[in-house]
Enzyme design. Structure first.
Site, PDB file in Angstrom:
ATOM      1  N   HIS A 159      -0.544   2.023  -1.835  1.00  0.00           N
ATOM      2  CA  HIS A 159      -0.902   0.988  -0.419  1.00  0.00           C
ATOM      3  C   HIS A 159       0.290   0.098   0.660  1.00  0.00           C
ATOM      4  O   HIS A 159      -0.563   0.380   1.672  1.00  0.00           O
ATOM      5  CB  HIS A 159      -1.348  -0.617  -1.509  1.00  0.00           C
ATOM      6  N   HIS A 213       2.454   3.075  -7.859  1.00  0.00           N
ATOM      7  CA  HIS A 213       0.321   2.435  -7.713  1.00  0.00           C
ATOM      8  C   HIS A 213       0.844   1.472  -6.152  1.00  0.00           C
ATOM      9  O   HIS A 213      -0.032   1.853  -5.210  1.00  0.00           O
ATOM     10  CB  HIS A 213       0.140   1.640  -8.536  1.00  0.00           C
ATOM     11  N   GLU A 214       1.537   0.284  -6.090  1.00  0.00           N
ATOM     12  CA  GLU A 214       1.233  -0.466  -5.395  1.00  0.00           C
ATOM     13  C   GLU A 214       1.947  -0.044  -3.809  1.00  0.00           C
ATOM     14  O   GLU A 214       1.631  -1.006  -3.005  1.00  0.00           O
ATOM     15  CB  GLU A 214       1.720  -2.657  -6.308  1.00  0.00           C
ATOM     16  N   ASP A 265      -7.453   2.174  -4.230  1.00  0.00           N
ATOM     17  CA  ASP A 265      -7.563   2.383  -4.886  1.00  0.00           C
ATOM     18  C   ASP A 265      -8.953   3.507  -5.424  1.00  0.00           C
ATOM     19  O   ASP A 265      -9.894   3.579  -5.359  1.00  0.00           O
ATOM     20  CB  ASP A 265      -8.210   0.895  -5.795  1.00  0.00           C
TER      21      ASP A 265
END
Length: 916
Positions: free
Chosen positions: A159, A155-156, A166
């Site tokens: 980014h 998930h990170e 998000d």
């Protein structure tokens, strides 16, 4: 122009990328040279290393499947702090440092808050800075709240690497959907769950349905979305990767464009997979046919700092007081910047090189004095940069220390046609080169060293009053030292004085600093009269005079008194240049100091492309809001521009209130080098520290068999999370960039207004009220001529065909100066579809020369009332996606007076209030 083509390639010397110092390379679908750094403040715990390996291994498999068999983690270096014991399996770093870390394992930003986050302050689709996990997250102690660490890392990583955002929004957790129901902000909309208020006290938990807030017409503040434990939807990793069924990113088919997610608001309503597909990573790869290998790990322990000064003493250094200014700056570095325990050597060069000092470990002032005594006193001869570098290599080789990871600080002001002869040697050495260019000719000397890695780049003009040379040396603190050991610059100021003038000022010493506080004064003609007062009014004396180097300095014993220190410097001659530099260290190793870090968005630039200045103000990892931040940008010939930086989420500033202050810079005056210095000040109670943005979604609990199984509530914001900050002052060098292609005769309007990115809309009493931050005629400077506002009942139509949408009459809308708050109220336009449930609005700005901005972000309003509910019983529970309603369906009939380009139309719209 040949000179500037050479300069355009030069700046690879100090960073691989301007906006991000990561060393990661994508090779055959695998990410190589990933760095995970354990912060020196983390106590030694071998289990952390093993858990990092487990996390990355799990993440690699999850990433591979989530990206349609396209990406995986190939090799990862784990940086271990010097405070941990040596072990046989630990090797020494080469270029790897905390500056290059992709993931940082460090204590929480604020006490009790373990939210993982990615430091992301650029636009959608641009790479971010780093990922921050706390040790508890890596050790699995927060898995209930944030999910398995491997999935969390993916998930990170999305980014960090691809600049997606998000699929949730803590500020707007609910919205009114076209379904005419209140929906949780999520992607995909197929993720099911319960909207509920869940409170626990004394071991007893109460669940009740959410009430409607009469102001927002949405659910009350304490309402949360509890996902069902068992799901079937596969998307999205950027919403809640901890859901077992979620194994992919949202794409065009399942993306929820209705939701006010950060991804929608910042990425023009594109899905995360669409953004990823546009990345260079995606374009340069094809899916793999076989599963990837497991990640390989290297354990690298930070060791003592090894640094060798390589200083130019050629004949040109005798011009413009350069040699003396170099010595002043080098003495500041030796007296204050370089940390105790470091090993420092010195080489001087002209047409040949001389080793002036082998490596000496800095333990006390004695070693510092020894090195200062060996600085050059005369400037003669030619320039042989390679001789200086090779001698520095020899200084390091004369010890047991490896070249890998050692540092060279190279200062030169001249050209050297033979510099290319040692390019390959520098590349292969593993040494980190920090380059300080002094004067307008310096860069040409090292243009062939463009492929060396890891160092910093600074430029100082011959204008001594800008203090650029001392700023550069002051910025050369160790990348790997604990924050408590680093020298922090509180003040850097210079002034050209005429006719016995005074240089007066103040510097604030706050409670987070004060140890080893150091005052340095310089002059060009005669020593000034010096007066320094502590906050209690005591006159401080005892400056050490160094008339040969035209400087005086003073160290405050123990911790300096907290408060405002005042200084008065009186020049003794009719024409004088005075400077003052104040540095200090953390007062308490357990209390992170306030710091400011500055940089530009890129290292080389072609006119007229704008630059962006960034300044990050924080205490530890906690952003500081409300500071006053200015940038001072100096061109090669000394032209200086002062720019106020803003954290308002408009113009160049991508995120409001994230502690990163930004601004466009377009006031170019010439080709060549530009240096950056930033000042940050906070008045008492004017600034506050807060949590980082872009935090991972906290899972409040799960719905299992109709019952909410809640997690412990996340700590509420209190005095520990949003505390006022005392008065402080900081300065920092932001390095340099090189501009080419400048045309002084280019008098045409080159810059359109900046894009509006914070457009918001509310609907009340049949009126739509818009608010946004005013752009400028030239990006974020000046005032636009007019606004074009268009509306549509279809989001995609407005986004893709803005010029064809219905235009609102803005005759009475007079634009304000850039960065002002704009407000405009109007009656909605002529929506053709009678069953329209939402109106979407966007703005384009136009300057006096008819240059137009990009179309703004799209704001939306719902044209129907929210759901109404009866008052529930205190412990009433439910497990449906939306609350039950104890009322009958109905419709809301109202007339809208439509003002569209001067015409008035009356339309009656029939909108259902709810669906049973």
């Amino acid at each position: 122009m040949g000179l500037f083509r050479a300069l355009a390639s030069l700046l690879v010397l100090h960073l691989l990328r301007g906006s991000n110092a990561s060393l990661v390379q994508l090779n055959d679908n695998g990410y190589e040279d990933v760095i995970i750094a354990i912060d020196p403040a983390v106590p030694e715990d071998g289990e952390i290393i093993e858990k990092i390996k487990d996390m990355v291994t799990a993440a690699s498999t999850y990433l591979f499947e989530a990206t349609e068999k396209r990406f995986f983690f190939k090799n990862v270096s784990i940086l271990i702090p010097e405070t941990w014991l040596r072990k046989e399996e630990y090797n020494s770093p080469k270029y790897e440092s905390y500056k290059h870390a992709d993931v940082i394992i460090a204590p929480q930003a604020l006490l009790g808050r373990h939210e993982p986050y990615t430091k992301q302050f650029t636009e959608c689709g641009e790479r971010a800075e780093y990922i921050h996990f706390t040790p508890d997250v890596v050790l699995g102690k927060k898995q209930n709240e944030y999910g398995p660490s491997g999935r969390l890392l993916v998930h990170e990583w999305a980014h960090l690497r691809w600049g997606v955002l998000d699929e949730y929004n803590e500020d707007r957790p609910f919205y009114m959907g076209t379904s005419q129901k209140i929906e949780a902000t999520r992607c995909s909309a197929g993720i099911t769950g319960t909207n509920s208020v869940y409170t626990c006290q004394g071991g007893s938990c109460i669940t009740r349905r959410c009430r409607i807030d009469p102001t927002t017409k949405l659910y009350e503040k304490d309402c949360q979305f509890f996902p069902d434990k068992v799901q079937t939807d596969k998307a999205s990793i950027m919403f809640m990767q901890s859901i077992d069924s979620v194994v992919e990113f949202c794409n065009e088919k399942n993306h929820n464009r209705e939701a006010p997610s950060v991804q929608n608001l910042k990425c023009n309503y594109r899905s995360t997979w669409e953004v990823i597909r546009e990345s260079e990573d995606f374009k340069s790869t094809t899916p793999m046919e076989t599963p990837p290998p497991l990640p390989a790990f290297s354990l690298l322990r930070i060791s003592e700092r090894i640094v060798c000064l390589v200083l130019d003493k050629s004949g040109s250094m005798g011009l413009e007081n350069r040699l003396n200014r170099m010595n002043q700056a080098a003495k500041h570095f030796l007296l204050q910047t370089v940390e105790n325990g470091s090993w420092v050597g010195m080489v001087q060069f002209d047409s040949v090189a001389n080793i002036k000092s082998e490596l000496i470990q800095i333990r006390s002032n004695s070693e510092r004095d020894t090195l200062m005594d060996r600085l050059p006193t005369t400037a003669l001869g030619g320039t042989s940069i390679c001789s200086g570098l090779r001698s520095a290599f020899q200084v390091i080789r004369n010890t047991t220390f490896p070249l890998d990871g050692s540092e060279i600080v190279l200062l030169t002001d001249g050209e050297d046609s033979t510099a290319s002869s040692c390019v390959d040697e520098v590349k292969e050495s593993g040494v980190i080169i920090h380059f300080i260019a002094l004067g307008p000719q310096a860069d040409e000397a090292v243009k062939e060293m463009q492929n060396t890695t890891g160092g910093k780049y600074f430029y100082s003009s011959d204008n001594a009053e800008n203090n650029g040379l001392i700023d550069a040396f002051a910025a050369l603190t160790s990348e790997n030292a604990d924050r408590s050991q680093k020298s922090i610059q509180l003040e850097s100021k210079g002034l050209k004085l005429i006719n016995d003038a005074w240089m007066n000022g103040t510097v604030v010493i706050d409670s987070t600093v004060g140890k080893d506080t150091f005052f340095l004064l310089t002059w060009t003609e005669q020593p000034p009269q010096i007066s320094l007062w502590a906050p209690n009014g005591t006159l401080i004396e005892g400056f050490t005079q160094d008339p040969d180097s035209k400087m005086a300095y003073l160290t405050i014993p123990e911790n300096a008194q907290v408060g405002t220190w005042a200084y008065n410097l009186q020049a003794k001659t009719n024409s004088e240049i005075l400077t003052i530099t104040v540095t200090s260290r953390a007062a308490n190793p357990s209390v992170p100091p306030i710091t400011v870090n500055a940089k530009m968005n890129k290292d080389t630039n072609s006119f007229p492309s704008p630059m962006i200045v960034y300044a990050e103000v924080q205490q530890g990892y906690a952003p500081i809001l409300g500071a006053s931040v200015t940038a001072v940008i100096e061109s090669e010939n000394g032209n200086t521009e002062v720019l106020e930086l803003l954290d308002n989420g408009a113009g160049a500033d991508a995120f409001k209130d994230d502690g990163v202050y930004s601004r466009y810079f377009i006031a170019f005056s010439e080709n060549g080098k530009y240096s950056l210095k930033v000042r940050a000040n906070g008045g008492r109670n004017a600034a506050e520290r807060t949590l980082p943005l872009n935090r991972a979604a906290y899972i409040p609990g799960w719905v299992d068999n109709g019952e909410i199984q809640g997690n412990p509530p996340r700590p509420e914001a209190d005095e520990n999370t949003q505390a006022s900050v005392e008065s402080f002052s900081r300065t920092a060098s932001g390095g340099a960039f090189v501009l080419s292609g400048f045309q002084a005769s280019a008098s045409d309007d080159l810059f359109p207004p900046s894009q509006i990115t914070d457009l918001d809309a509310t609907y009340e009493d049949e009126n739509i009220t818009l608010t946004w931050t005013a752009p400028g005629a030239d990006l974020d400077v000046g005032k636009v001529q007019l606004y074009i506002i268009r509306i549509s009942g279809n989001l995609t139509d407005l986004r893709d065909n803005f010029d064809d949408a219905l235009q609102v009459n803005t005759t009475d809308l007079l634009p304000k100066e850039a960065n002002s708050k704009e407000t405009f109220t109007f009656k909605p336009g002529n929506i053709l579809e009678e069953n329209t449930t939402h109106i979407f609005v966007a703005i384009q700005s136009v300057d006096k020369n008819n240059l137009t901005s990009k179309v703004s972000n799209i704001a939306q309003v719902a044209l129907f009332n929210g759901e109404t509910e009866s008052t529930p019983t205190p412990n009433e529970n439910y497990s449906t996606t939306t609350p039950k309603r104890n009322h009958s369906p109905g419709v809301n009939v109202f007339a809208m007076v439509l003002s569209v380009l001067g015409s008035v139309v009356v339309v009656t719209i029939v909108v259902p209030l709810f669906v049973s």
